[in-house]
Design a protein around this motif. Structure first.
Motif, PDB file in Angstrom:
ATOM      1  N   UNK A 189       0.862  -1.183   0.000  1.00 15.00           N
ATOM      2  CA  UNK A 189       0.000   0.000   0.000  1.00 15.00           C
ATOM      3  C   UNK A 189       0.895   1.228   0.000  1.00 15.00           C
ATOM      4  N   UNK A 190       1.085   1.817  -1.184  1.00 12.55           N
ATOM      5  CA  UNK A 190       2.012   2.939  -1.288  1.00 12.55           C
ATOM      6  C   UNK A 190       3.418   2.461  -0.992  1.00 12.55           C
ATOM      7  N   UNK A 191       4.076   3.083  -0.014  1.00 14.11           N
ATOM      8  CA  UNK A 191       5.427   2.674   0.368  1.00 14.11           C
ATOM      9  C   UNK A 191       5.415   1.617   1.469  1.00 14.11           C
ATOM     10  N   UNK A 192       4.255   1.306   1.991  1.00 12.21           N
ATOM     11  CA  UNK A 192       4.145   0.341   3.089  1.00 12.21           C
ATOM     12  C   UNK A 192       4.010  -1.084   2.562  1.00 12.21           C
ATOM     13  N   UNK A 193       4.643  -2.004   3.276  1.00 14.08           N
ATOM     14  CA  UNK A 193       4.507  -3.433   2.993  1.00 14.08           C
ATOM     15  C   UNK A 193       4.229  -4.105   4.326  1.00 14.08           C
ATOM     16  N   UNK A 194       3.230  -4.974   4.343  1.00 12.47           N
ATOM     17  CA  UNK A 194       2.902  -5.673   5.578  1.00 12.47           C
ATOM     18  C   UNK A 194       2.283  -7.014   5.284  1.00 12.47           C
ATOM     19  N   UNK A 195       1.944  -7.708   6.338  1.00 13.49           N
ATOM     20  CA  UNK A 195       1.316  -9.013   6.155  1.00 13.49           C
ATOM     21  C   UNK A 195      -0.143  -8.949   6.577  1.00 13.49           C
ATOM     22  N   UNK A 201     -12.537 -13.586   0.367  1.00 10.69           N
ATOM     23  CA  UNK A 201     -11.392 -12.713   0.174  1.00 10.69           C
ATOM     24  C   UNK A 201     -11.284 -11.531   1.111  1.00 10.69           C
ATOM     25  N   UNK A 202     -11.795 -11.628   2.321  1.00 10.57           N
ATOM     26  CA  UNK A 202     -11.602 -10.558   3.296  1.00 10.57           C
ATOM     27  C   UNK A 202     -10.307 -10.844   4.050  1.00 10.57           C
ATOM     28  N   UNK A 203      -9.438  -9.821   4.099  1.00  8.06           N
ATOM     29  CA  UNK A 203      -8.118  -9.936   4.717  1.00  8.06           C
ATOM     30  C   UNK A 203      -8.072  -9.028   5.942  1.00  8.06           C
ATOM     31  N   UNK A 204      -7.553  -9.558   7.042  1.00  9.23           N
ATOM     32  CA  UNK A 204      -7.317  -8.717   8.219  1.00  9.23           C
ATOM     33  C   UNK A 204      -5.833  -8.365   8.238  1.00  9.23           C
ATOM     34  N   UNK A 205      -5.549  -7.093   8.517  1.00  8.77           N
ATOM     35  CA  UNK A 205      -4.183  -6.596   8.563  1.00  8.77           C
ATOM     36  C   UNK A 205      -4.122  -5.472   9.580  1.00  8.77           C
ATOM     37  N   UNK A 206      -3.012  -4.763   9.602  1.00 11.42           N
ATOM     38  CA  UNK A 206      -2.865  -3.621  10.493  1.00 11.42           C
ATOM     39  C   UNK A 206      -3.223  -2.330   9.776  1.00 11.42           C
ATOM     40  N   UNK A 207      -3.784  -1.402  10.525  1.00 15.46           N
ATOM     41  CA  UNK A 207      -4.132  -0.103   9.955  1.00 15.46           C
ATOM     42  C   UNK A 207      -2.894   0.603   9.399  1.00 15.46           C
ATOM     43  N   UNK A 208      -1.781   0.521  10.136  1.00 15.20           N
ATOM     44  CA  UNK A 208      -0.589   1.251   9.675  1.00 15.20           C
ATOM     45  C   UNK A 208      -0.084   0.746   8.319  1.00 15.20           C
ATOM     46  N   UNK A 209      -0.464  -0.477   7.938  1.00 15.28           N
ATOM     47  CA  UNK A 209      -0.052  -1.007   6.630  1.00 15.28           C
ATOM     48  C   UNK A 209      -0.811  -0.301   5.500  1.00 15.28           C
ATOM     49  N   UNK A 210      -2.072   0.035   5.726  1.00 17.80           N
ATOM     50  CA  UNK A 210      -2.905   0.624   4.669  1.00 17.80           C
ATOM     51  C   UNK A 210      -3.164   2.112   4.876  1.00 17.80           C
ATOM     52  N   UNK A 211      -2.518   2.727   5.851  1.00 16.37           N
ATOM     53  CA  UNK A 211      -2.845   4.119   6.169  1.00 16.37           C
ATOM     54  C   UNK A 211      -2.553   5.091   5.028  1.00 16.37           C
ATOM     55  N   UNK A 212      -1.556   4.816   4.191  1.00 16.01           N
ATOM     56  CA  UNK A 212      -1.291   5.699   3.041  1.00 16.01           C
ATOM     57  C   UNK A 212      -2.480   5.719   2.095  1.00 16.01           C
ATOM     58  N   UNK A 213      -3.064   4.556   1.854  1.00 12.27           N
ATOM     59  CA  UNK A 213      -4.235   4.487   0.982  1.00 12.27           C
ATOM     60  C   UNK A 213      -5.424   5.191   1.627  1.00 12.27           C
ATOM     61  N   UNK A 214      -5.575   5.045   2.939  1.00  9.42           N
ATOM     62  CA  UNK A 214      -6.668   5.715   3.653  1.00  9.42           C
ATOM     63  C   UNK A 214      -6.503   7.229   3.540  1.00  9.42           C
ATOM     64  N   UNK A 215      -5.289   7.715   3.801  1.00  9.64           N
ATOM     65  CA  UNK A 215      -5.030   9.162   3.748  1.00  9.64           C
ATOM     66  C   UNK A 215      -5.228   9.740   2.356  1.00  9.64           C
ATOM     67  N   UNK A 264      -7.409   8.861   0.310  1.00  8.73           N
ATOM     68  CA  UNK A 264      -8.803   8.712  -0.127  1.00  8.73           C
ATOM     69  C   UNK A 264      -8.988   7.566  -1.105  1.00  8.73           C
ATOM     70  N   UNK A 265      -8.099   6.598  -1.057  1.00 14.88           N
ATOM     71  CA  UNK A 265      -8.204   5.444  -1.943  1.00 14.88           C
ATOM     72  C   UNK A 265      -7.484   5.612  -3.258  1.00 14.88           C
ATOM     73  N   UNK A 266      -6.841   6.774  -3.469  1.00 13.68           N
ATOM     74  CA  UNK A 266      -6.118   6.977  -4.731  1.00 13.68           C
ATOM     75  C   UNK A 266      -4.874   6.097  -4.812  1.00 13.68           C
ATOM     76  N   UNK A 267      -4.270   5.768  -3.669  1.00 15.55           N
ATOM     77  CA  UNK A 267      -3.134   4.844  -3.671  1.00 15.55           C
ATOM     78  C   UNK A 267      -3.684   3.437  -3.621  1.00 15.55           C
ATOM     79  N   UNK A 268      -3.390   2.694  -4.654  1.00 13.88           N
ATOM     80  CA  UNK A 268      -3.920   1.336  -4.809  1.00 13.88           C
ATOM     81  C   UNK A 268      -3.300   0.371  -3.806  1.00 13.88           C
ATOM     82  N   UNK A 269      -4.085  -0.600  -3.377  1.00 13.52           N
ATOM     83  CA  UNK A 269      -3.602  -1.664  -2.505  1.00 13.52           C
ATOM     84  C   UNK A 269      -3.480  -2.927  -3.350  1.00 13.52           C
ATOM     85  N   UNK A 270      -2.315  -3.570  -3.250  1.00 14.34           N
ATOM     86  CA  UNK A 270      -2.077  -4.835  -3.937  1.00 14.34           C
ATOM     87  C   UNK A 270      -1.825  -5.910  -2.889  1.00 14.34           C
ATOM     88  N   UNK A 271      -2.357  -7.084  -3.141  1.00 13.11           N
ATOM     89  CA  UNK A 271      -2.210  -8.202  -2.212  1.00 13.11           C
ATOM     90  C   UNK A 271      -1.623  -9.382  -2.971  1.00 13.11           C
TER      91      UNK A 271
END
Length: 149
Positions: free
Chosen positions: A57-63, A71-85, A87-94
């Motif tokens: 997610x952006x510059x973040x990598x996590x598990x 296909x629902x994945x649980x992760x940490x907020x700090x892993x996806x916070x760039x995408x949240x900030x 507004x979803x413009x930063x794509x999340x890849x899994x």
């Protein structure tokens, strides 16, 4: 026997601490149960490993872990916070353990507990990591599986 040799032989006995010790009682599983738990734990860990993913997610990598077959994945907020900030413009890849890659969409986050749910964009059934029971037992096996690196 020379008195000097007698002291050399007796010194370890005289210096040994023979006072009673106090320890807390512990519960241990019988050996046969512990052995079967270990093999069950290993088998469950091997099966669950397929549901552990790497999230980009952006510059973040996590598990994360897939917790439902759709296909629902649980992760940490700090892993996806760039995408949240963004507004979803930063794509999340899994990336799955199999090497397959999917895009993901944030379903929700909890910043206080550092949790997030991400939905994989795919119409298929995924392997899942089961949640533990509510009453873990002493001696029950556990495993830790991570993804990045």
């Amino acid at each position: 026997m020379n008195f000097k040799y007698f002291l050399l032989l007796a010194a370890p006995i005289l210096l040994a601490d023979v006072s009673p010790s106090i320890s807390l009682p512990t519960q241990t599983a019988p050996r046969s149960i512990a052995a079967s738990n270990a093999s069950d734990t290993y088998r469950n860990c091997q099966q669950s490993a397929a549901a552990v993913v790497t999230i980009y997610s952006g510059r973040e990598i996590g598990s994360g872990s897939i917790i439902s077959a759709d296909g629902v994945v649980i992760t940490n907020h700090h892993v996806v916070q760039e995408s949240v900030r963004s507004g979803g413009r930063k794509q999340i890849y899994v990336k799955l353990a199999s090497g397959d890659r999917y895009t993901g969409q944030i379903l929700g986050t909890d910043t206080r507990n550092d949790l997030a749910l991400v939905k994989l964009a795919a119409q298929k059934s995924f392997p899942t990591v089961p949640f533990a029971g509510l009453q873990p037992q002493a001696g029950q096996g556990v495993c830790a599986i991570g993804s990045p690196y």
